[in-house]
Design an enzyme around this catalytic site. Structure first.
Site, PDB file in Angstrom:
ATOM      1  N   ASN A   7       0.848  -1.434  -0.236  1.00  0.00           N
ATOM      2  CA  ASN A   7      -0.035  -0.039  -0.057  1.00  0.00           C
ATOM      3  C   ASN A   7       0.833   1.330   0.007  1.00  0.00           C
ATOM      4  O   ASN A   7       1.425   1.534   1.011  1.00  0.00           O
ATOM      5  CB  ASN A   7      -1.002  -0.080   1.087  1.00  0.00           C
ATOM      6  CG  ASN A   7      -1.806   1.237   1.194  1.00  0.00           C
ATOM      7  OD1 ASN A   7      -1.704   2.032   0.568  1.00  0.00           O
ATOM      8  ND2 ASN A   7      -2.762   1.120   2.319  1.00  0.00           N
ATOM      9  N   LYS A  14       3.348   0.788   2.827  1.00  0.00           N
ATOM     10  CA  LYS A  14       3.209  -0.269   3.999  1.00  0.00           C
ATOM     11  C   LYS A  14       2.899  -1.542   3.438  1.00  0.00           C
ATOM     12  O   LYS A  14       2.662  -1.645   2.124  1.00  0.00           O
ATOM     13  CB  LYS A  14       1.743  -0.012   4.599  1.00  0.00           C
ATOM     14  CG  LYS A  14       1.872   1.197   5.601  1.00  0.00           C
ATOM     15  CD  LYS A  14       0.392   1.501   6.037  1.00  0.00           C
ATOM     16  CE  LYS A  14      -0.069   2.659   6.483  1.00  0.00           C
ATOM     17  NZ  LYS A  14      -1.408   2.893   6.329  1.00  0.00           N
ATOM     18  N   ARG A  90      -2.841  -2.106  -3.440  1.00  0.00           N
ATOM     19  CA  ARG A  90      -3.880  -1.161  -3.035  1.00  0.00           C
ATOM     20  C   ARG A  90      -3.836  -0.029  -3.925  1.00  0.00           C
ATOM     21  O   ARG A  90      -2.815   0.751  -3.990  1.00  0.00           O
ATOM     22  CB  ARG A  90      -3.863  -0.672  -1.568  1.00  0.00           C
ATOM     23  CG  ARG A  90      -5.139   0.092  -1.344  1.00  0.00           C
ATOM     24  CD  ARG A  90      -4.722   1.219  -0.500  1.00  0.00           C
ATOM     25  NE  ARG A  90      -6.026   2.083  -0.155  1.00  0.00           N
ATOM     26  CZ  ARG A  90      -6.014   3.190   0.366  1.00  0.00           C
ATOM     27  NH1 ARG A  90      -4.877   3.613   0.966  1.00  0.00           N
ATOM     28  NH2 ARG A  90      -6.957   3.877   0.714  1.00  0.00           N
ATOM     29  N   HIS A 207     -17.483   2.461   8.794  1.00  0.00           N
ATOM     30  CA  HIS A 207     -16.074   2.400   8.740  1.00  0.00           C
ATOM     31  C   HIS A 207     -15.785   4.105   9.427  1.00  0.00           C
ATOM     32  O   HIS A 207     -15.614   4.901   8.572  1.00  0.00           O
ATOM     33  CB  HIS A 207     -15.398   2.277   7.431  1.00  0.00           C
ATOM     34  CG  HIS A 207     -13.879   2.247   7.537  1.00  0.00           C
ATOM     35  ND1 HIS A 207     -13.132   1.122   7.200  1.00  0.00           N
ATOM     36  CD2 HIS A 207     -12.901   3.100   7.929  1.00  0.00           C
ATOM     37  CE1 HIS A 207     -11.848   1.351   7.420  1.00  0.00           C
ATOM     38  NE2 HIS A 207     -11.677   2.814   7.802  1.00  0.00           N
ATOM     39  N   ASN A 210      -9.813   7.728  11.015  1.00  0.00           N
ATOM     40  CA  ASN A 210      -9.209   8.960  10.629  1.00  0.00           C
ATOM     41  C   ASN A 210      -9.882   9.718   9.492  1.00  0.00           C
ATOM     42  O   ASN A 210     -10.334  10.634   9.310  1.00  0.00           O
ATOM     43  CB  ASN A 210      -7.692   8.762  10.444  1.00  0.00           C
ATOM     44  CG  ASN A 210      -7.074  10.517  10.377  1.00  0.00           C
ATOM     45  OD1 ASN A 210      -7.556  11.218  11.208  1.00  0.00           O
ATOM     46  ND2 ASN A 210      -6.040  10.507   9.681  1.00  0.00           N
ATOM     47  N   ARG A 240     -10.555  16.203   7.353  1.00  0.00           N
ATOM     48  CA  ARG A 240     -11.437  16.500   6.069  1.00  0.00           C
ATOM     49  C   ARG A 240     -12.817  17.048   6.662  1.00  0.00           C
ATOM     50  O   ARG A 240     -13.453  16.466   7.301  1.00  0.00           O
ATOM     51  CB  ARG A 240     -11.651  15.398   5.287  1.00  0.00           C
ATOM     52  CG  ARG A 240     -10.513  15.088   4.532  1.00  0.00           C
ATOM     53  CD  ARG A 240     -10.719  13.732   3.685  1.00  0.00           C
ATOM     54  NE  ARG A 240      -9.504  12.574   3.971  1.00  0.00           N
ATOM     55  CZ  ARG A 240      -9.459  11.352   3.849  1.00  0.00           C
ATOM     56  NH1 ARG A 240     -10.576  10.984   3.657  1.00  0.00           N
ATOM     57  NH2 ARG A 240      -8.610  10.521   4.037  1.00  0.00           N
ATOM     58  N   ASP A 282      -7.112  13.622  16.351  1.00  0.00           N
ATOM     59  CA  ASP A 282      -7.275  12.256  16.806  1.00  0.00           C
ATOM     60  C   ASP A 282      -8.527  12.382  17.926  1.00  0.00           C
ATOM     61  O   ASP A 282      -8.374  12.830  18.884  1.00  0.00           O
ATOM     62  CB  ASP A 282      -5.793  11.690  17.600  1.00  0.00           C
ATOM     63  CG  ASP A 282      -5.951  10.468  18.003  1.00  0.00           C
ATOM     64  OD1 ASP A 282      -6.703   9.835  18.930  1.00  0.00           O
ATOM     65  OD2 ASP A 282      -4.926   9.549  17.645  1.00  0.00           O
ATOM     66  N   PHE A 283      -9.330  11.170  17.687  1.00  0.00           N
ATOM     67  CA  PHE A 283     -10.457  11.082  18.424  1.00  0.00           C
ATOM     68  C   PHE A 283     -10.333  10.807  20.173  1.00  0.00           C
ATOM     69  O   PHE A 283     -10.751  11.362  20.936  1.00  0.00           O
ATOM     70  CB  PHE A 283     -11.743  10.212  18.123  1.00  0.00           C
ATOM     71  CG  PHE A 283     -12.407  10.674  16.965  1.00  0.00           C
ATOM     72  CD1 PHE A 283     -11.791  11.258  15.781  1.00  0.00           C
ATOM     73  CD2 PHE A 283     -13.701  11.013  17.126  1.00  0.00           C
ATOM     74  CE1 PHE A 283     -12.522  11.563  14.767  1.00  0.00           C
ATOM     75  CE2 PHE A 283     -14.677  11.501  16.321  1.00  0.00           C
ATOM     76  CZ  PHE A 283     -13.908  11.929  14.756  1.00  0.00           C
ATOM     77  N   ILE A 331     -12.121   4.098  15.178  1.00  0.00           N
ATOM     78  CA  ILE A 331     -13.049   4.529  16.301  1.00  0.00           C
ATOM     79  C   ILE A 331     -14.125   3.676  16.364  1.00  0.00           C
ATOM     80  O   ILE A 331     -14.779   3.321  17.577  1.00  0.00           O
ATOM     81  CB  ILE A 331     -13.769   6.022  15.708  1.00  0.00           C
ATOM     82  CG1 ILE A 331     -12.531   6.994  15.588  1.00  0.00           C
ATOM     83  CG2 ILE A 331     -14.963   6.657  16.649  1.00  0.00           C
ATOM     84  CD1 ILE A 331     -12.774   8.120  14.686  1.00  0.00           C
ATOM     85  N   GLY A 332     -14.635   3.061  15.242  1.00  0.00           N
ATOM     86  CA  GLY A 332     -15.895   2.197  14.933  1.00  0.00           C
ATOM     87  C   GLY A 332     -15.460   0.963  16.048  1.00  0.00           C
ATOM     88  O   GLY A 332     -16.451   0.282  16.921  1.00  0.00           O
ATOM     89  N   GLU A 333     -14.062   0.448  16.043  1.00  0.00           N
ATOM     90  CA  GLU A 333     -13.605  -0.978  16.682  1.00  0.00           C
ATOM     91  C   GLU A 333     -13.650  -0.464  18.221  1.00  0.00           C
ATOM     92  O   GLU A 333     -13.727  -1.233  19.160  1.00  0.00           O
ATOM     93  CB  GLU A 333     -12.641  -1.297  16.175  1.00  0.00           C
ATOM     94  CG  GLU A 333     -12.816  -2.042  14.916  1.00  0.00           C
ATOM     95  CD  GLU A 333     -11.835  -2.237  14.099  1.00  0.00           C
ATOM     96  OE1 GLU A 333     -10.739  -2.769  14.617  1.00  0.00           O
ATOM     97  OE2 GLU A 333     -11.747  -2.229  12.819  1.00  0.00           O
ATOM     98  N   GLU A 383      -8.211  -4.669   5.570  1.00  0.00           N
ATOM     99  CA  GLU A 383      -8.190  -4.409   4.324  1.00  0.00           C
ATOM    100  C   GLU A 383      -6.919  -5.315   3.608  1.00  0.00           C
ATOM    101  O   GLU A 383      -7.211  -5.710   2.561  1.00  0.00           O
ATOM    102  CB  GLU A 383      -7.933  -2.957   4.042  1.00  0.00           C
ATOM    103  CG  GLU A 383      -9.198  -2.116   4.301  1.00  0.00           C
ATOM    104  CD  GLU A 383      -9.002  -0.732   4.661  1.00  0.00           C
ATOM    105  OE1 GLU A 383      -8.599  -0.310   5.698  1.00  0.00           O
ATOM    106  OE2 GLU A 383      -9.338   0.203   3.625  1.00  0.00           O
TER     107      GLU A 383
HETATM  108  P1  AMP Z   1      -8.131   4.339  11.780  1.00  0.00           P
HETATM  109  O1  AMP Z   1      -7.813   5.601  10.791  1.00  0.00           O
HETATM  110  O2  AMP Z   1      -9.133   3.442  11.502  1.00  0.00           O
HETATM  111  O3  AMP Z   1      -6.872   3.808  12.164  1.00  0.00           O
HETATM  112  O4  AMP Z   1      -8.626   5.207  13.190  1.00  0.00           O
HETATM  113  C1  AMP Z   1      -7.640   6.180  13.636  1.00  0.00           C
HETATM  114  C2  AMP Z   1      -8.662   6.835  14.685  1.00  0.00           C
HETATM  115  O5  AMP Z   1      -9.323   5.969  15.741  1.00  0.00           O
HETATM  116  C3  AMP Z   1      -8.311   7.853  15.505  1.00  0.00           C
HETATM  117  O6  AMP Z   1      -9.023   9.319  15.513  1.00  0.00           O
HETATM  118  C4  AMP Z   1      -7.994   7.414  16.931  1.00  0.00           C
HETATM  119  O7  AMP Z   1      -8.262   8.165  17.951  1.00  0.00           O
HETATM  120  C5  AMP Z   1      -9.129   6.407  17.077  1.00  0.00           C
HETATM  121  N1  AMP Z   1      -9.353   5.631  18.124  1.00  0.00           N
HETATM  122  C6  AMP Z   1      -8.437   4.455  18.109  1.00  0.00           C
HETATM  123  N2  AMP Z   1      -8.417   3.897  19.254  1.00  0.00           N
HETATM  124  C7  AMP Z   1      -9.441   4.602  19.949  1.00  0.00           C
HETATM  125  C8  AMP Z   1      -9.957   4.520  21.370  1.00  0.00           C
HETATM  126  N3  AMP Z   1      -9.754   3.341  22.268  1.00  0.00           N
HETATM  127  N4  AMP Z   1     -11.075   5.208  21.753  1.00  0.00           N
HETATM  128  C9  AMP Z   1     -11.450   6.295  20.968  1.00  0.00           C
HETATM  129  N5  AMP Z   1     -10.926   6.499  19.584  1.00  0.00           N
HETATM  130  C10 AMP Z   1      -9.780   5.683  19.148  1.00  0.00           C
END
Ligand code: AMP
Length: 399
Positions: A7, A14, A90, A207, A210, A240, A282-283, A331-333, A383
């Site tokens: 990727n 990656k 990818r 999904h 980020n 975004r 970052d959430f 975030i979803g997971e 993915e």
């Molecule tokens: P991704 O792009 O799918 O890797 O997701 C990254 C996002 O997931 C970032 O905003 C992280 O802050 C968020 N994230 C990862 N772990 C957690 C968690 N335990 N609680 C809240 N957000 C999370």
């Protein structure tokens, strides 16, 4: 069969090497700062890290260091490169020309070149990785797996924009959708978990990471999705903007004297929850700041939650009957609180999250109450594995 998944980003790469006999990751790694001072490769094998710090002026050099790392006597996992049976790449944008994963042909390359117009950063970088593999592993087949391909089943009523039809016909302006590899993986996995045929499965696949997108899957196929011509449309994301009145953009361009490239940069890199909060993209940082009373961080989270609700509810009405709402992505997971806040309000429709079952991260779980009208699930996406599976299937078919 051993499959290397690559990727490529504009200055990064990656990779994961899969042993498809058991679908296990033998090794994975990342090359950073390609073409920039300080290039380095970090390879992870179990808990061990192997780092190569060498100048890598382009993707061909980066790929050659990846191969060195894979066969390294001490840190590698294979004896020689002939053990690699195929490479899966990818690709971001295949437009209307590419409807499924494909062995590399001249037509596939032409489509990648053509749709570079809508993915100017991604498609050329992906292509560099492909060219490097063609050069360094000339006898190994390459497969392209596209983010847009899964969404090519969308009907015109969901992919057309409300502008003069000539812009669709002449310029290809329409919704294409992204994260297709992830939404496809989630669809397959959910069908398996619920014991249903994919063709009979209706889900809302959320999904959330980020970059975030939601897809309405009807009869196992993408019916509507929140990202558009580019990954900028839809939900508010890390940096975004997501949906915004187009007039706001023309107003700002005119009144602040902002050119198209700068505007694109503002909307892609300086907006989203970062722009609203001024804190972070970052959430986890946002949740921490909001807890301490940061008002703008709370606005950012609230906008995110509101939009996710809006898309889920809208898509449920679009596809009529829904088997499951599935959360995936970082975030979803992982964000128990976000999932609870997003599903709050759906109780009135008989869709209920179980707060105890929701107390999970990753994996594959049903998190709704037993009497919920629609299942709510958490399913970890993968993915890279999806790319490896598609690559294996195409290479075996071609034998
Ligand atoms: P991704 O792009 O799918 O890797 O997701 C990254 C996002 O997931 C970032 O905003 C992280 O802050 C968020 N994230 C990862 N772990 C957690 C968690 N335990 N609680 C809240 N957000 C999370």
């Amino acid at each position: 069969m051993k499959i290397l998944v690559i990727n490529c980003g504009s200055s990064s790469l990656k990779y994961q090497l899969f042993d498809m006999d058991n679908e296990e990751v033998m090794v994975k790694g990342l090359v950073e700062r390609i073409g920039i001072e300080g290039s380095r490769l970090i390879q992870e094998k179990g808990d061990d890290e192997y780092i190569i710090k060498e100048a890598m002026k382009d993707h061909t050099e980066a790929v050659s260091y990846v191969f060195d790392a894979l066969v390294d006597e001490e840190n590698g996992v294979i004896k020689n490169l002939e053990e690699i049976d195929a490479v899966g790449h990818r690709f971001v944008h295949g437009g209307e020309k590419i409807t499924k994963s494909s062995l590399i042909t001249d037509e596939v390359k032409e489509a990648i070149e053509e749709y570079t117009k809508f993915a100017p950063l991604h498609n050329p970088a992906n292509l560099m990785g492909l060219k490097a593999c063609e050069k360094l592993l000339p006898n190994v087949p390459n497969v392209a797996v596209f983010d847009t391909a899964f969404h090519q089943t969308m009907p015109a009523k969901t992919y057309l924009y409300g502008i003069d039809y000539k812009y669709y016909e002449e310029d290809g302006i329409r919704k294409y959708g992204f994260h297709g590899t992830s939404h496809n993986f989630i669809t397959n996995k959910t069908a398996e978990l619920l014991g249903k045929e994919k063709e009979d499965l209706n889900i809302i696949s959320a999904h959330l990471g980020n970059g975030s997108s939601i897809t309405a899957v009807k009869n196992g196929k993408s019916f509507d999705t929140s990202m558009g011509l580019t990954p900028l449309e839809g939900l508010i994301m890390g940096t975004r903007s997501g949906d915004i009145d187009p007039a706001a953009i023309t107003y700002l361009m005119e009144n602040k004297n902002i050119g198209p490239k700068d505007m694109e940069n503002i909307l892609n890199k300086e907006s989203g929850v970062l722009g609203v909060s001024g804190v972070s993209s970052d959430f986890r940082d946002l949740e921490a700041a909001a807890e301490k009373g940061n008002e703008r961080a709370q606005y950012a989270l609230d906008i995110f939650i509101t939009r996710v609700k809006r898309y889920i509810a809208g898509y449920m009405a679009e596809i009529g009957s829904v088997d499951a709402i599935v959360f995936t992505g970082g975030i979803g997971e992982n964000s128990i609180g976000m999932r609870a806040d997003i599903m709050d309000g759906f109780q009135q429709f008989g869709i209920k999250i179980d707060q105890d079952k929701n107390n999970v991260r990753g994996g594959a779980h049903v998190i709704s109450t037993d009497d919920s009208k629609v299942k709510i699930m958490v399913v970890a996406t993968n993915e890279e594995l999806m790319i490896a599976r598609d690559t294996q299937a195409l290479v075996e078919l071609d034998k």
